[in-house]
Design an enzyme around this catalytic site. Sequence first.
Site, PDB file in Angstrom:
ATOM      1  N   HIS A  49      49.529  36.817  41.553  1.00 55.37           N
ATOM      2  CA  HIS A  49      48.563  37.892  41.830  1.00 55.37           C
ATOM      3  C   HIS A  49      47.233  37.660  41.103  1.00 55.37           C
ATOM      4  CE1 HIS A  49      46.698  41.771  42.323  1.00 55.37           C
ATOM      5  NE2 HIS A  49      46.812  42.036  41.037  1.00 55.37           N
ATOM      6  N   HIS A  73      43.581  40.063  33.820  1.00 53.61           N
ATOM      7  CA  HIS A  73      43.326  41.508  33.955  1.00 53.61           C
ATOM      8  C   HIS A  73      44.565  42.381  33.791  1.00 53.61           C
ATOM      9  CE1 HIS A  73      44.525  41.032  38.265  1.00 53.61           C
ATOM     10  NE2 HIS A  73      44.797  42.313  38.203  1.00 53.61           N
ATOM     11  N   GLU A  77      47.860  45.414  29.960  1.00 56.34           N
ATOM     12  CA  GLU A  77      48.603  46.579  30.449  1.00 56.34           C
ATOM     13  C   GLU A  77      50.094  46.280  30.620  1.00 56.34           C
ATOM     14  OE1 GLU A  77      48.190  50.014  33.881  1.00 56.34           O
ATOM     15  OE2 GLU A  77      47.118  48.142  34.125  1.00 56.34           O
ATOM     16  N   ASP A  78      50.423  45.074  31.095  1.00 54.43           N
ATOM     17  CA  ASP A  78      51.811  44.790  31.504  1.00 54.43           C
ATOM     18  C   ASP A  78      52.585  43.884  30.556  1.00 54.43           C
ATOM     19  OD1 ASP A  78      51.240  46.300  33.701  1.00 54.43           O
ATOM     20  OD2 ASP A  78      50.925  44.612  35.057  1.00 54.43           O
ATOM     21  N   ASP A 138      41.147  42.900  43.065  1.00 54.91           N
ATOM     22  CA  ASP A 138      42.546  43.244  42.761  1.00 54.91           C
ATOM     23  C   ASP A 138      43.118  44.121  43.888  1.00 54.91           C
ATOM     24  OD1 ASP A 138      44.915  43.785  41.070  1.00 54.91           O
ATOM     25  OD2 ASP A 138      44.044  45.774  40.835  1.00 54.91           O
ATOM     26  N   ASP A 258      30.663  46.143  74.270  1.00 54.36           N
ATOM     27  CA  ASP A 258      29.768  45.325  75.085  1.00 54.36           C
ATOM     28  C   ASP A 258      28.414  45.103  74.417  1.00 54.36           C
ATOM     29  OD1 ASP A 258      31.621  44.950  76.989  1.00 54.36           O
ATOM     30  OD2 ASP A 258      30.874  46.452  78.395  1.00 54.36           O
TER      31      ASP A 258
END
Length: 729
Positions: A49, A73, A77-78, A138, A258
């Site tokens: 990711h 990034h 956080e993770d 993201d 068109d």
Amino acid sequence: MNPVLEPLFRTVRATHPKADLRLIERAYDMAAYHHRDQKRKSGDPYITHPLAVATILAELGTDDETLCAALLHDTVEDTAYSLDELRADFGDTIMSLVDGVTKLDKVKFGDAAQAETVRKMVVAMSRDIRVLIIKLADRLHNMRTMRYLPEHKRHQKSRETLEIFAPLAHRLGMNTIKWELEDLAFAMLYPKRYDEIARMVSERAPRRDLFLQEVIEKVSGDLREAKIRAVVKGRPKHYYSVYQKMIARDVAFDDIYDLVGIRVLVDSVRDCYAALGTIHARWNPVPGRFKDYIAMPKFNMYQSLHTTVIGPEGKPVELQIRTHGMHHRAEYGVAAHWKYKEEVGGPGPTGKVKPGSDMAWLRQLLDWQKETSDPGEFLESLRFDLSVSEVYVFTPKGQVIALPEGGTPVDFAYAVHTEVGHRCIGARVNGRLVPLESRLGNGDTVEIFTSKSPDAGPSRDWLKFVKSGRARNKIRQWFSKERRETAIEAGKEAIGRAMRKQGLPLQRLMSGEALLALARDLRYSDVSALYAAVGEGHTAAQTVVQKLVASIGGVDSAEEDIAETSLPTRLRGRPRGGGAGVVVAGDADVWVRLSKCCTPVPGDEIVGFVTRGHGVSVHRGDCTNVAQLKEQPDRLVEVSWSPGDDSVFLVAIQVEALDRPRLLSDVTRTLSDQHVNILSASVTTSRDRVAVSKFTFEMGDPKHLGHVLKAVRGIQGVFDVYRVSGAGS
């Protein structure tokens, strides 16, 4: 070098040759190490990711610091990786970018309670716009891989994308990101509509492509003869934009599809105007369709010449003419800023944009968040500003002012200066005096007349027609700061009027203790603050009355009174049966009231119900409350219609229509033309762009209702209108 990074580095070398590849590789290694045990919902390793996000940004031509922050990034956080460690490893800039993206991840879009977080987002953006660019990339990759999420999550994220992220990408000029976000979200939210438009596009593609090729060959040949070096190509059609145009313009698919779009890319600004002349020499331009965004760039740095000509076979052809640099900015917007930093002239004949001019909208948002105390109002302003297109008007000295589409002289006055807005008393547009609620068009020259009186100030009525968030906020501020006393009086009067309208005991309900307790319950500091909130429109008088009645519970049949409020009347005494147009069997002198829960009119089957101390309330035979009333048969009485010349009846209707601009305005104008007095209106718009409006109005002759319904049904977009069983239903 890690072979996984080869595709990313190939893109970086092409778009940003001076980038520090070793720094990017170090950021990738750090991210891969910390995400090593994590998997995505698809089952892929998590590092795919951040790598995909960095690749999207590399295609936009962003700098190496942005690419490093993109790779890292999600680490803070993770994973266990801390901001302090990140600062030590990669420096303050990359750390602050990652921190900004981490904070943005906590924003719950669409929830007014989280508006304070959106405010923080704007502050973070104003410090470094790259935070938002990373967030957009993201979101784009997440939308590409959305199929692995549960359905409710897919719908929530897609709606967020359409309402917040795609308009933000548009505001930042990042059209490639905007278009893909819109199409992915559209396919997720409305798969059947998406498939249908895709099918119609593919069916007509061969015929359209032949016509397109003919136009391209003729334009290319003319430009070669004029010795102008140019690349001429067709403009891609995006499914969501086709869908939007069908709804917004209310035209058939063929009329949009068109319309052939051509893009002409040349080497210099001089060549842009030369190419325009060459094209106009072959085909006649359509009057009013030429726009010069080179001399007057859009809010998001966009520069281009737009013209529409009558091409082969009499079909219209839209052309955009721009330089290669302008094209790069038009596609990648603010993300192209770092690639084109050397372009620091103009704007003007050089076609270069002043540094920082791309941040004008961001500065405006920053001003709003300083001025607007209520975070919910700030979020509303943000959403409103994102969703509107703009018109460009001139001051008498020739300065260009951008306003929301449908903007008025009052919006213009506040855009010039707050004091000019407050003291505005009139306007002249293109040399002619116009009402303040007039809509301004592109190219209008606007002159504002101001009052010299020390008491001069805005009118509350302006809030009904101003379009810009700035004007709305400034007007509300003026009333809340400078005219609090007026608001308190207006609120007090509105609450009293609502009580009188319902025949409630005014003195008892407006006692100091009851109101103070209610004010505290509603989180207002005192009774004056409650009155002011009602006077300024933050709280409805009807809501206050209902809560008052519920809180004291001492008024006989309080709940019944609320459900069965009587009609407004000019009579000082109690209205008898004739005033309401109904008589009670056996006694013509009983006080009769038409209930608001089902708004009966002559011709309806009706029943009477004896209330405690408040006469007889009259309901329609099919009213939802009748079943409950029948549980007390001794209080039911026979009633019959006997309307007089002075009788007035409440009628509630529901209007269902395809949503479009000015729909509500057209419906209310039609009702006014039918000479009905609108008492209340509510509008809701569903996801499939169906607007459901409910109106309650007074009418003297119920036979007139058929004419009213017919007139409303004739409004463009309205597909159903009918009477409903109650004003509040």
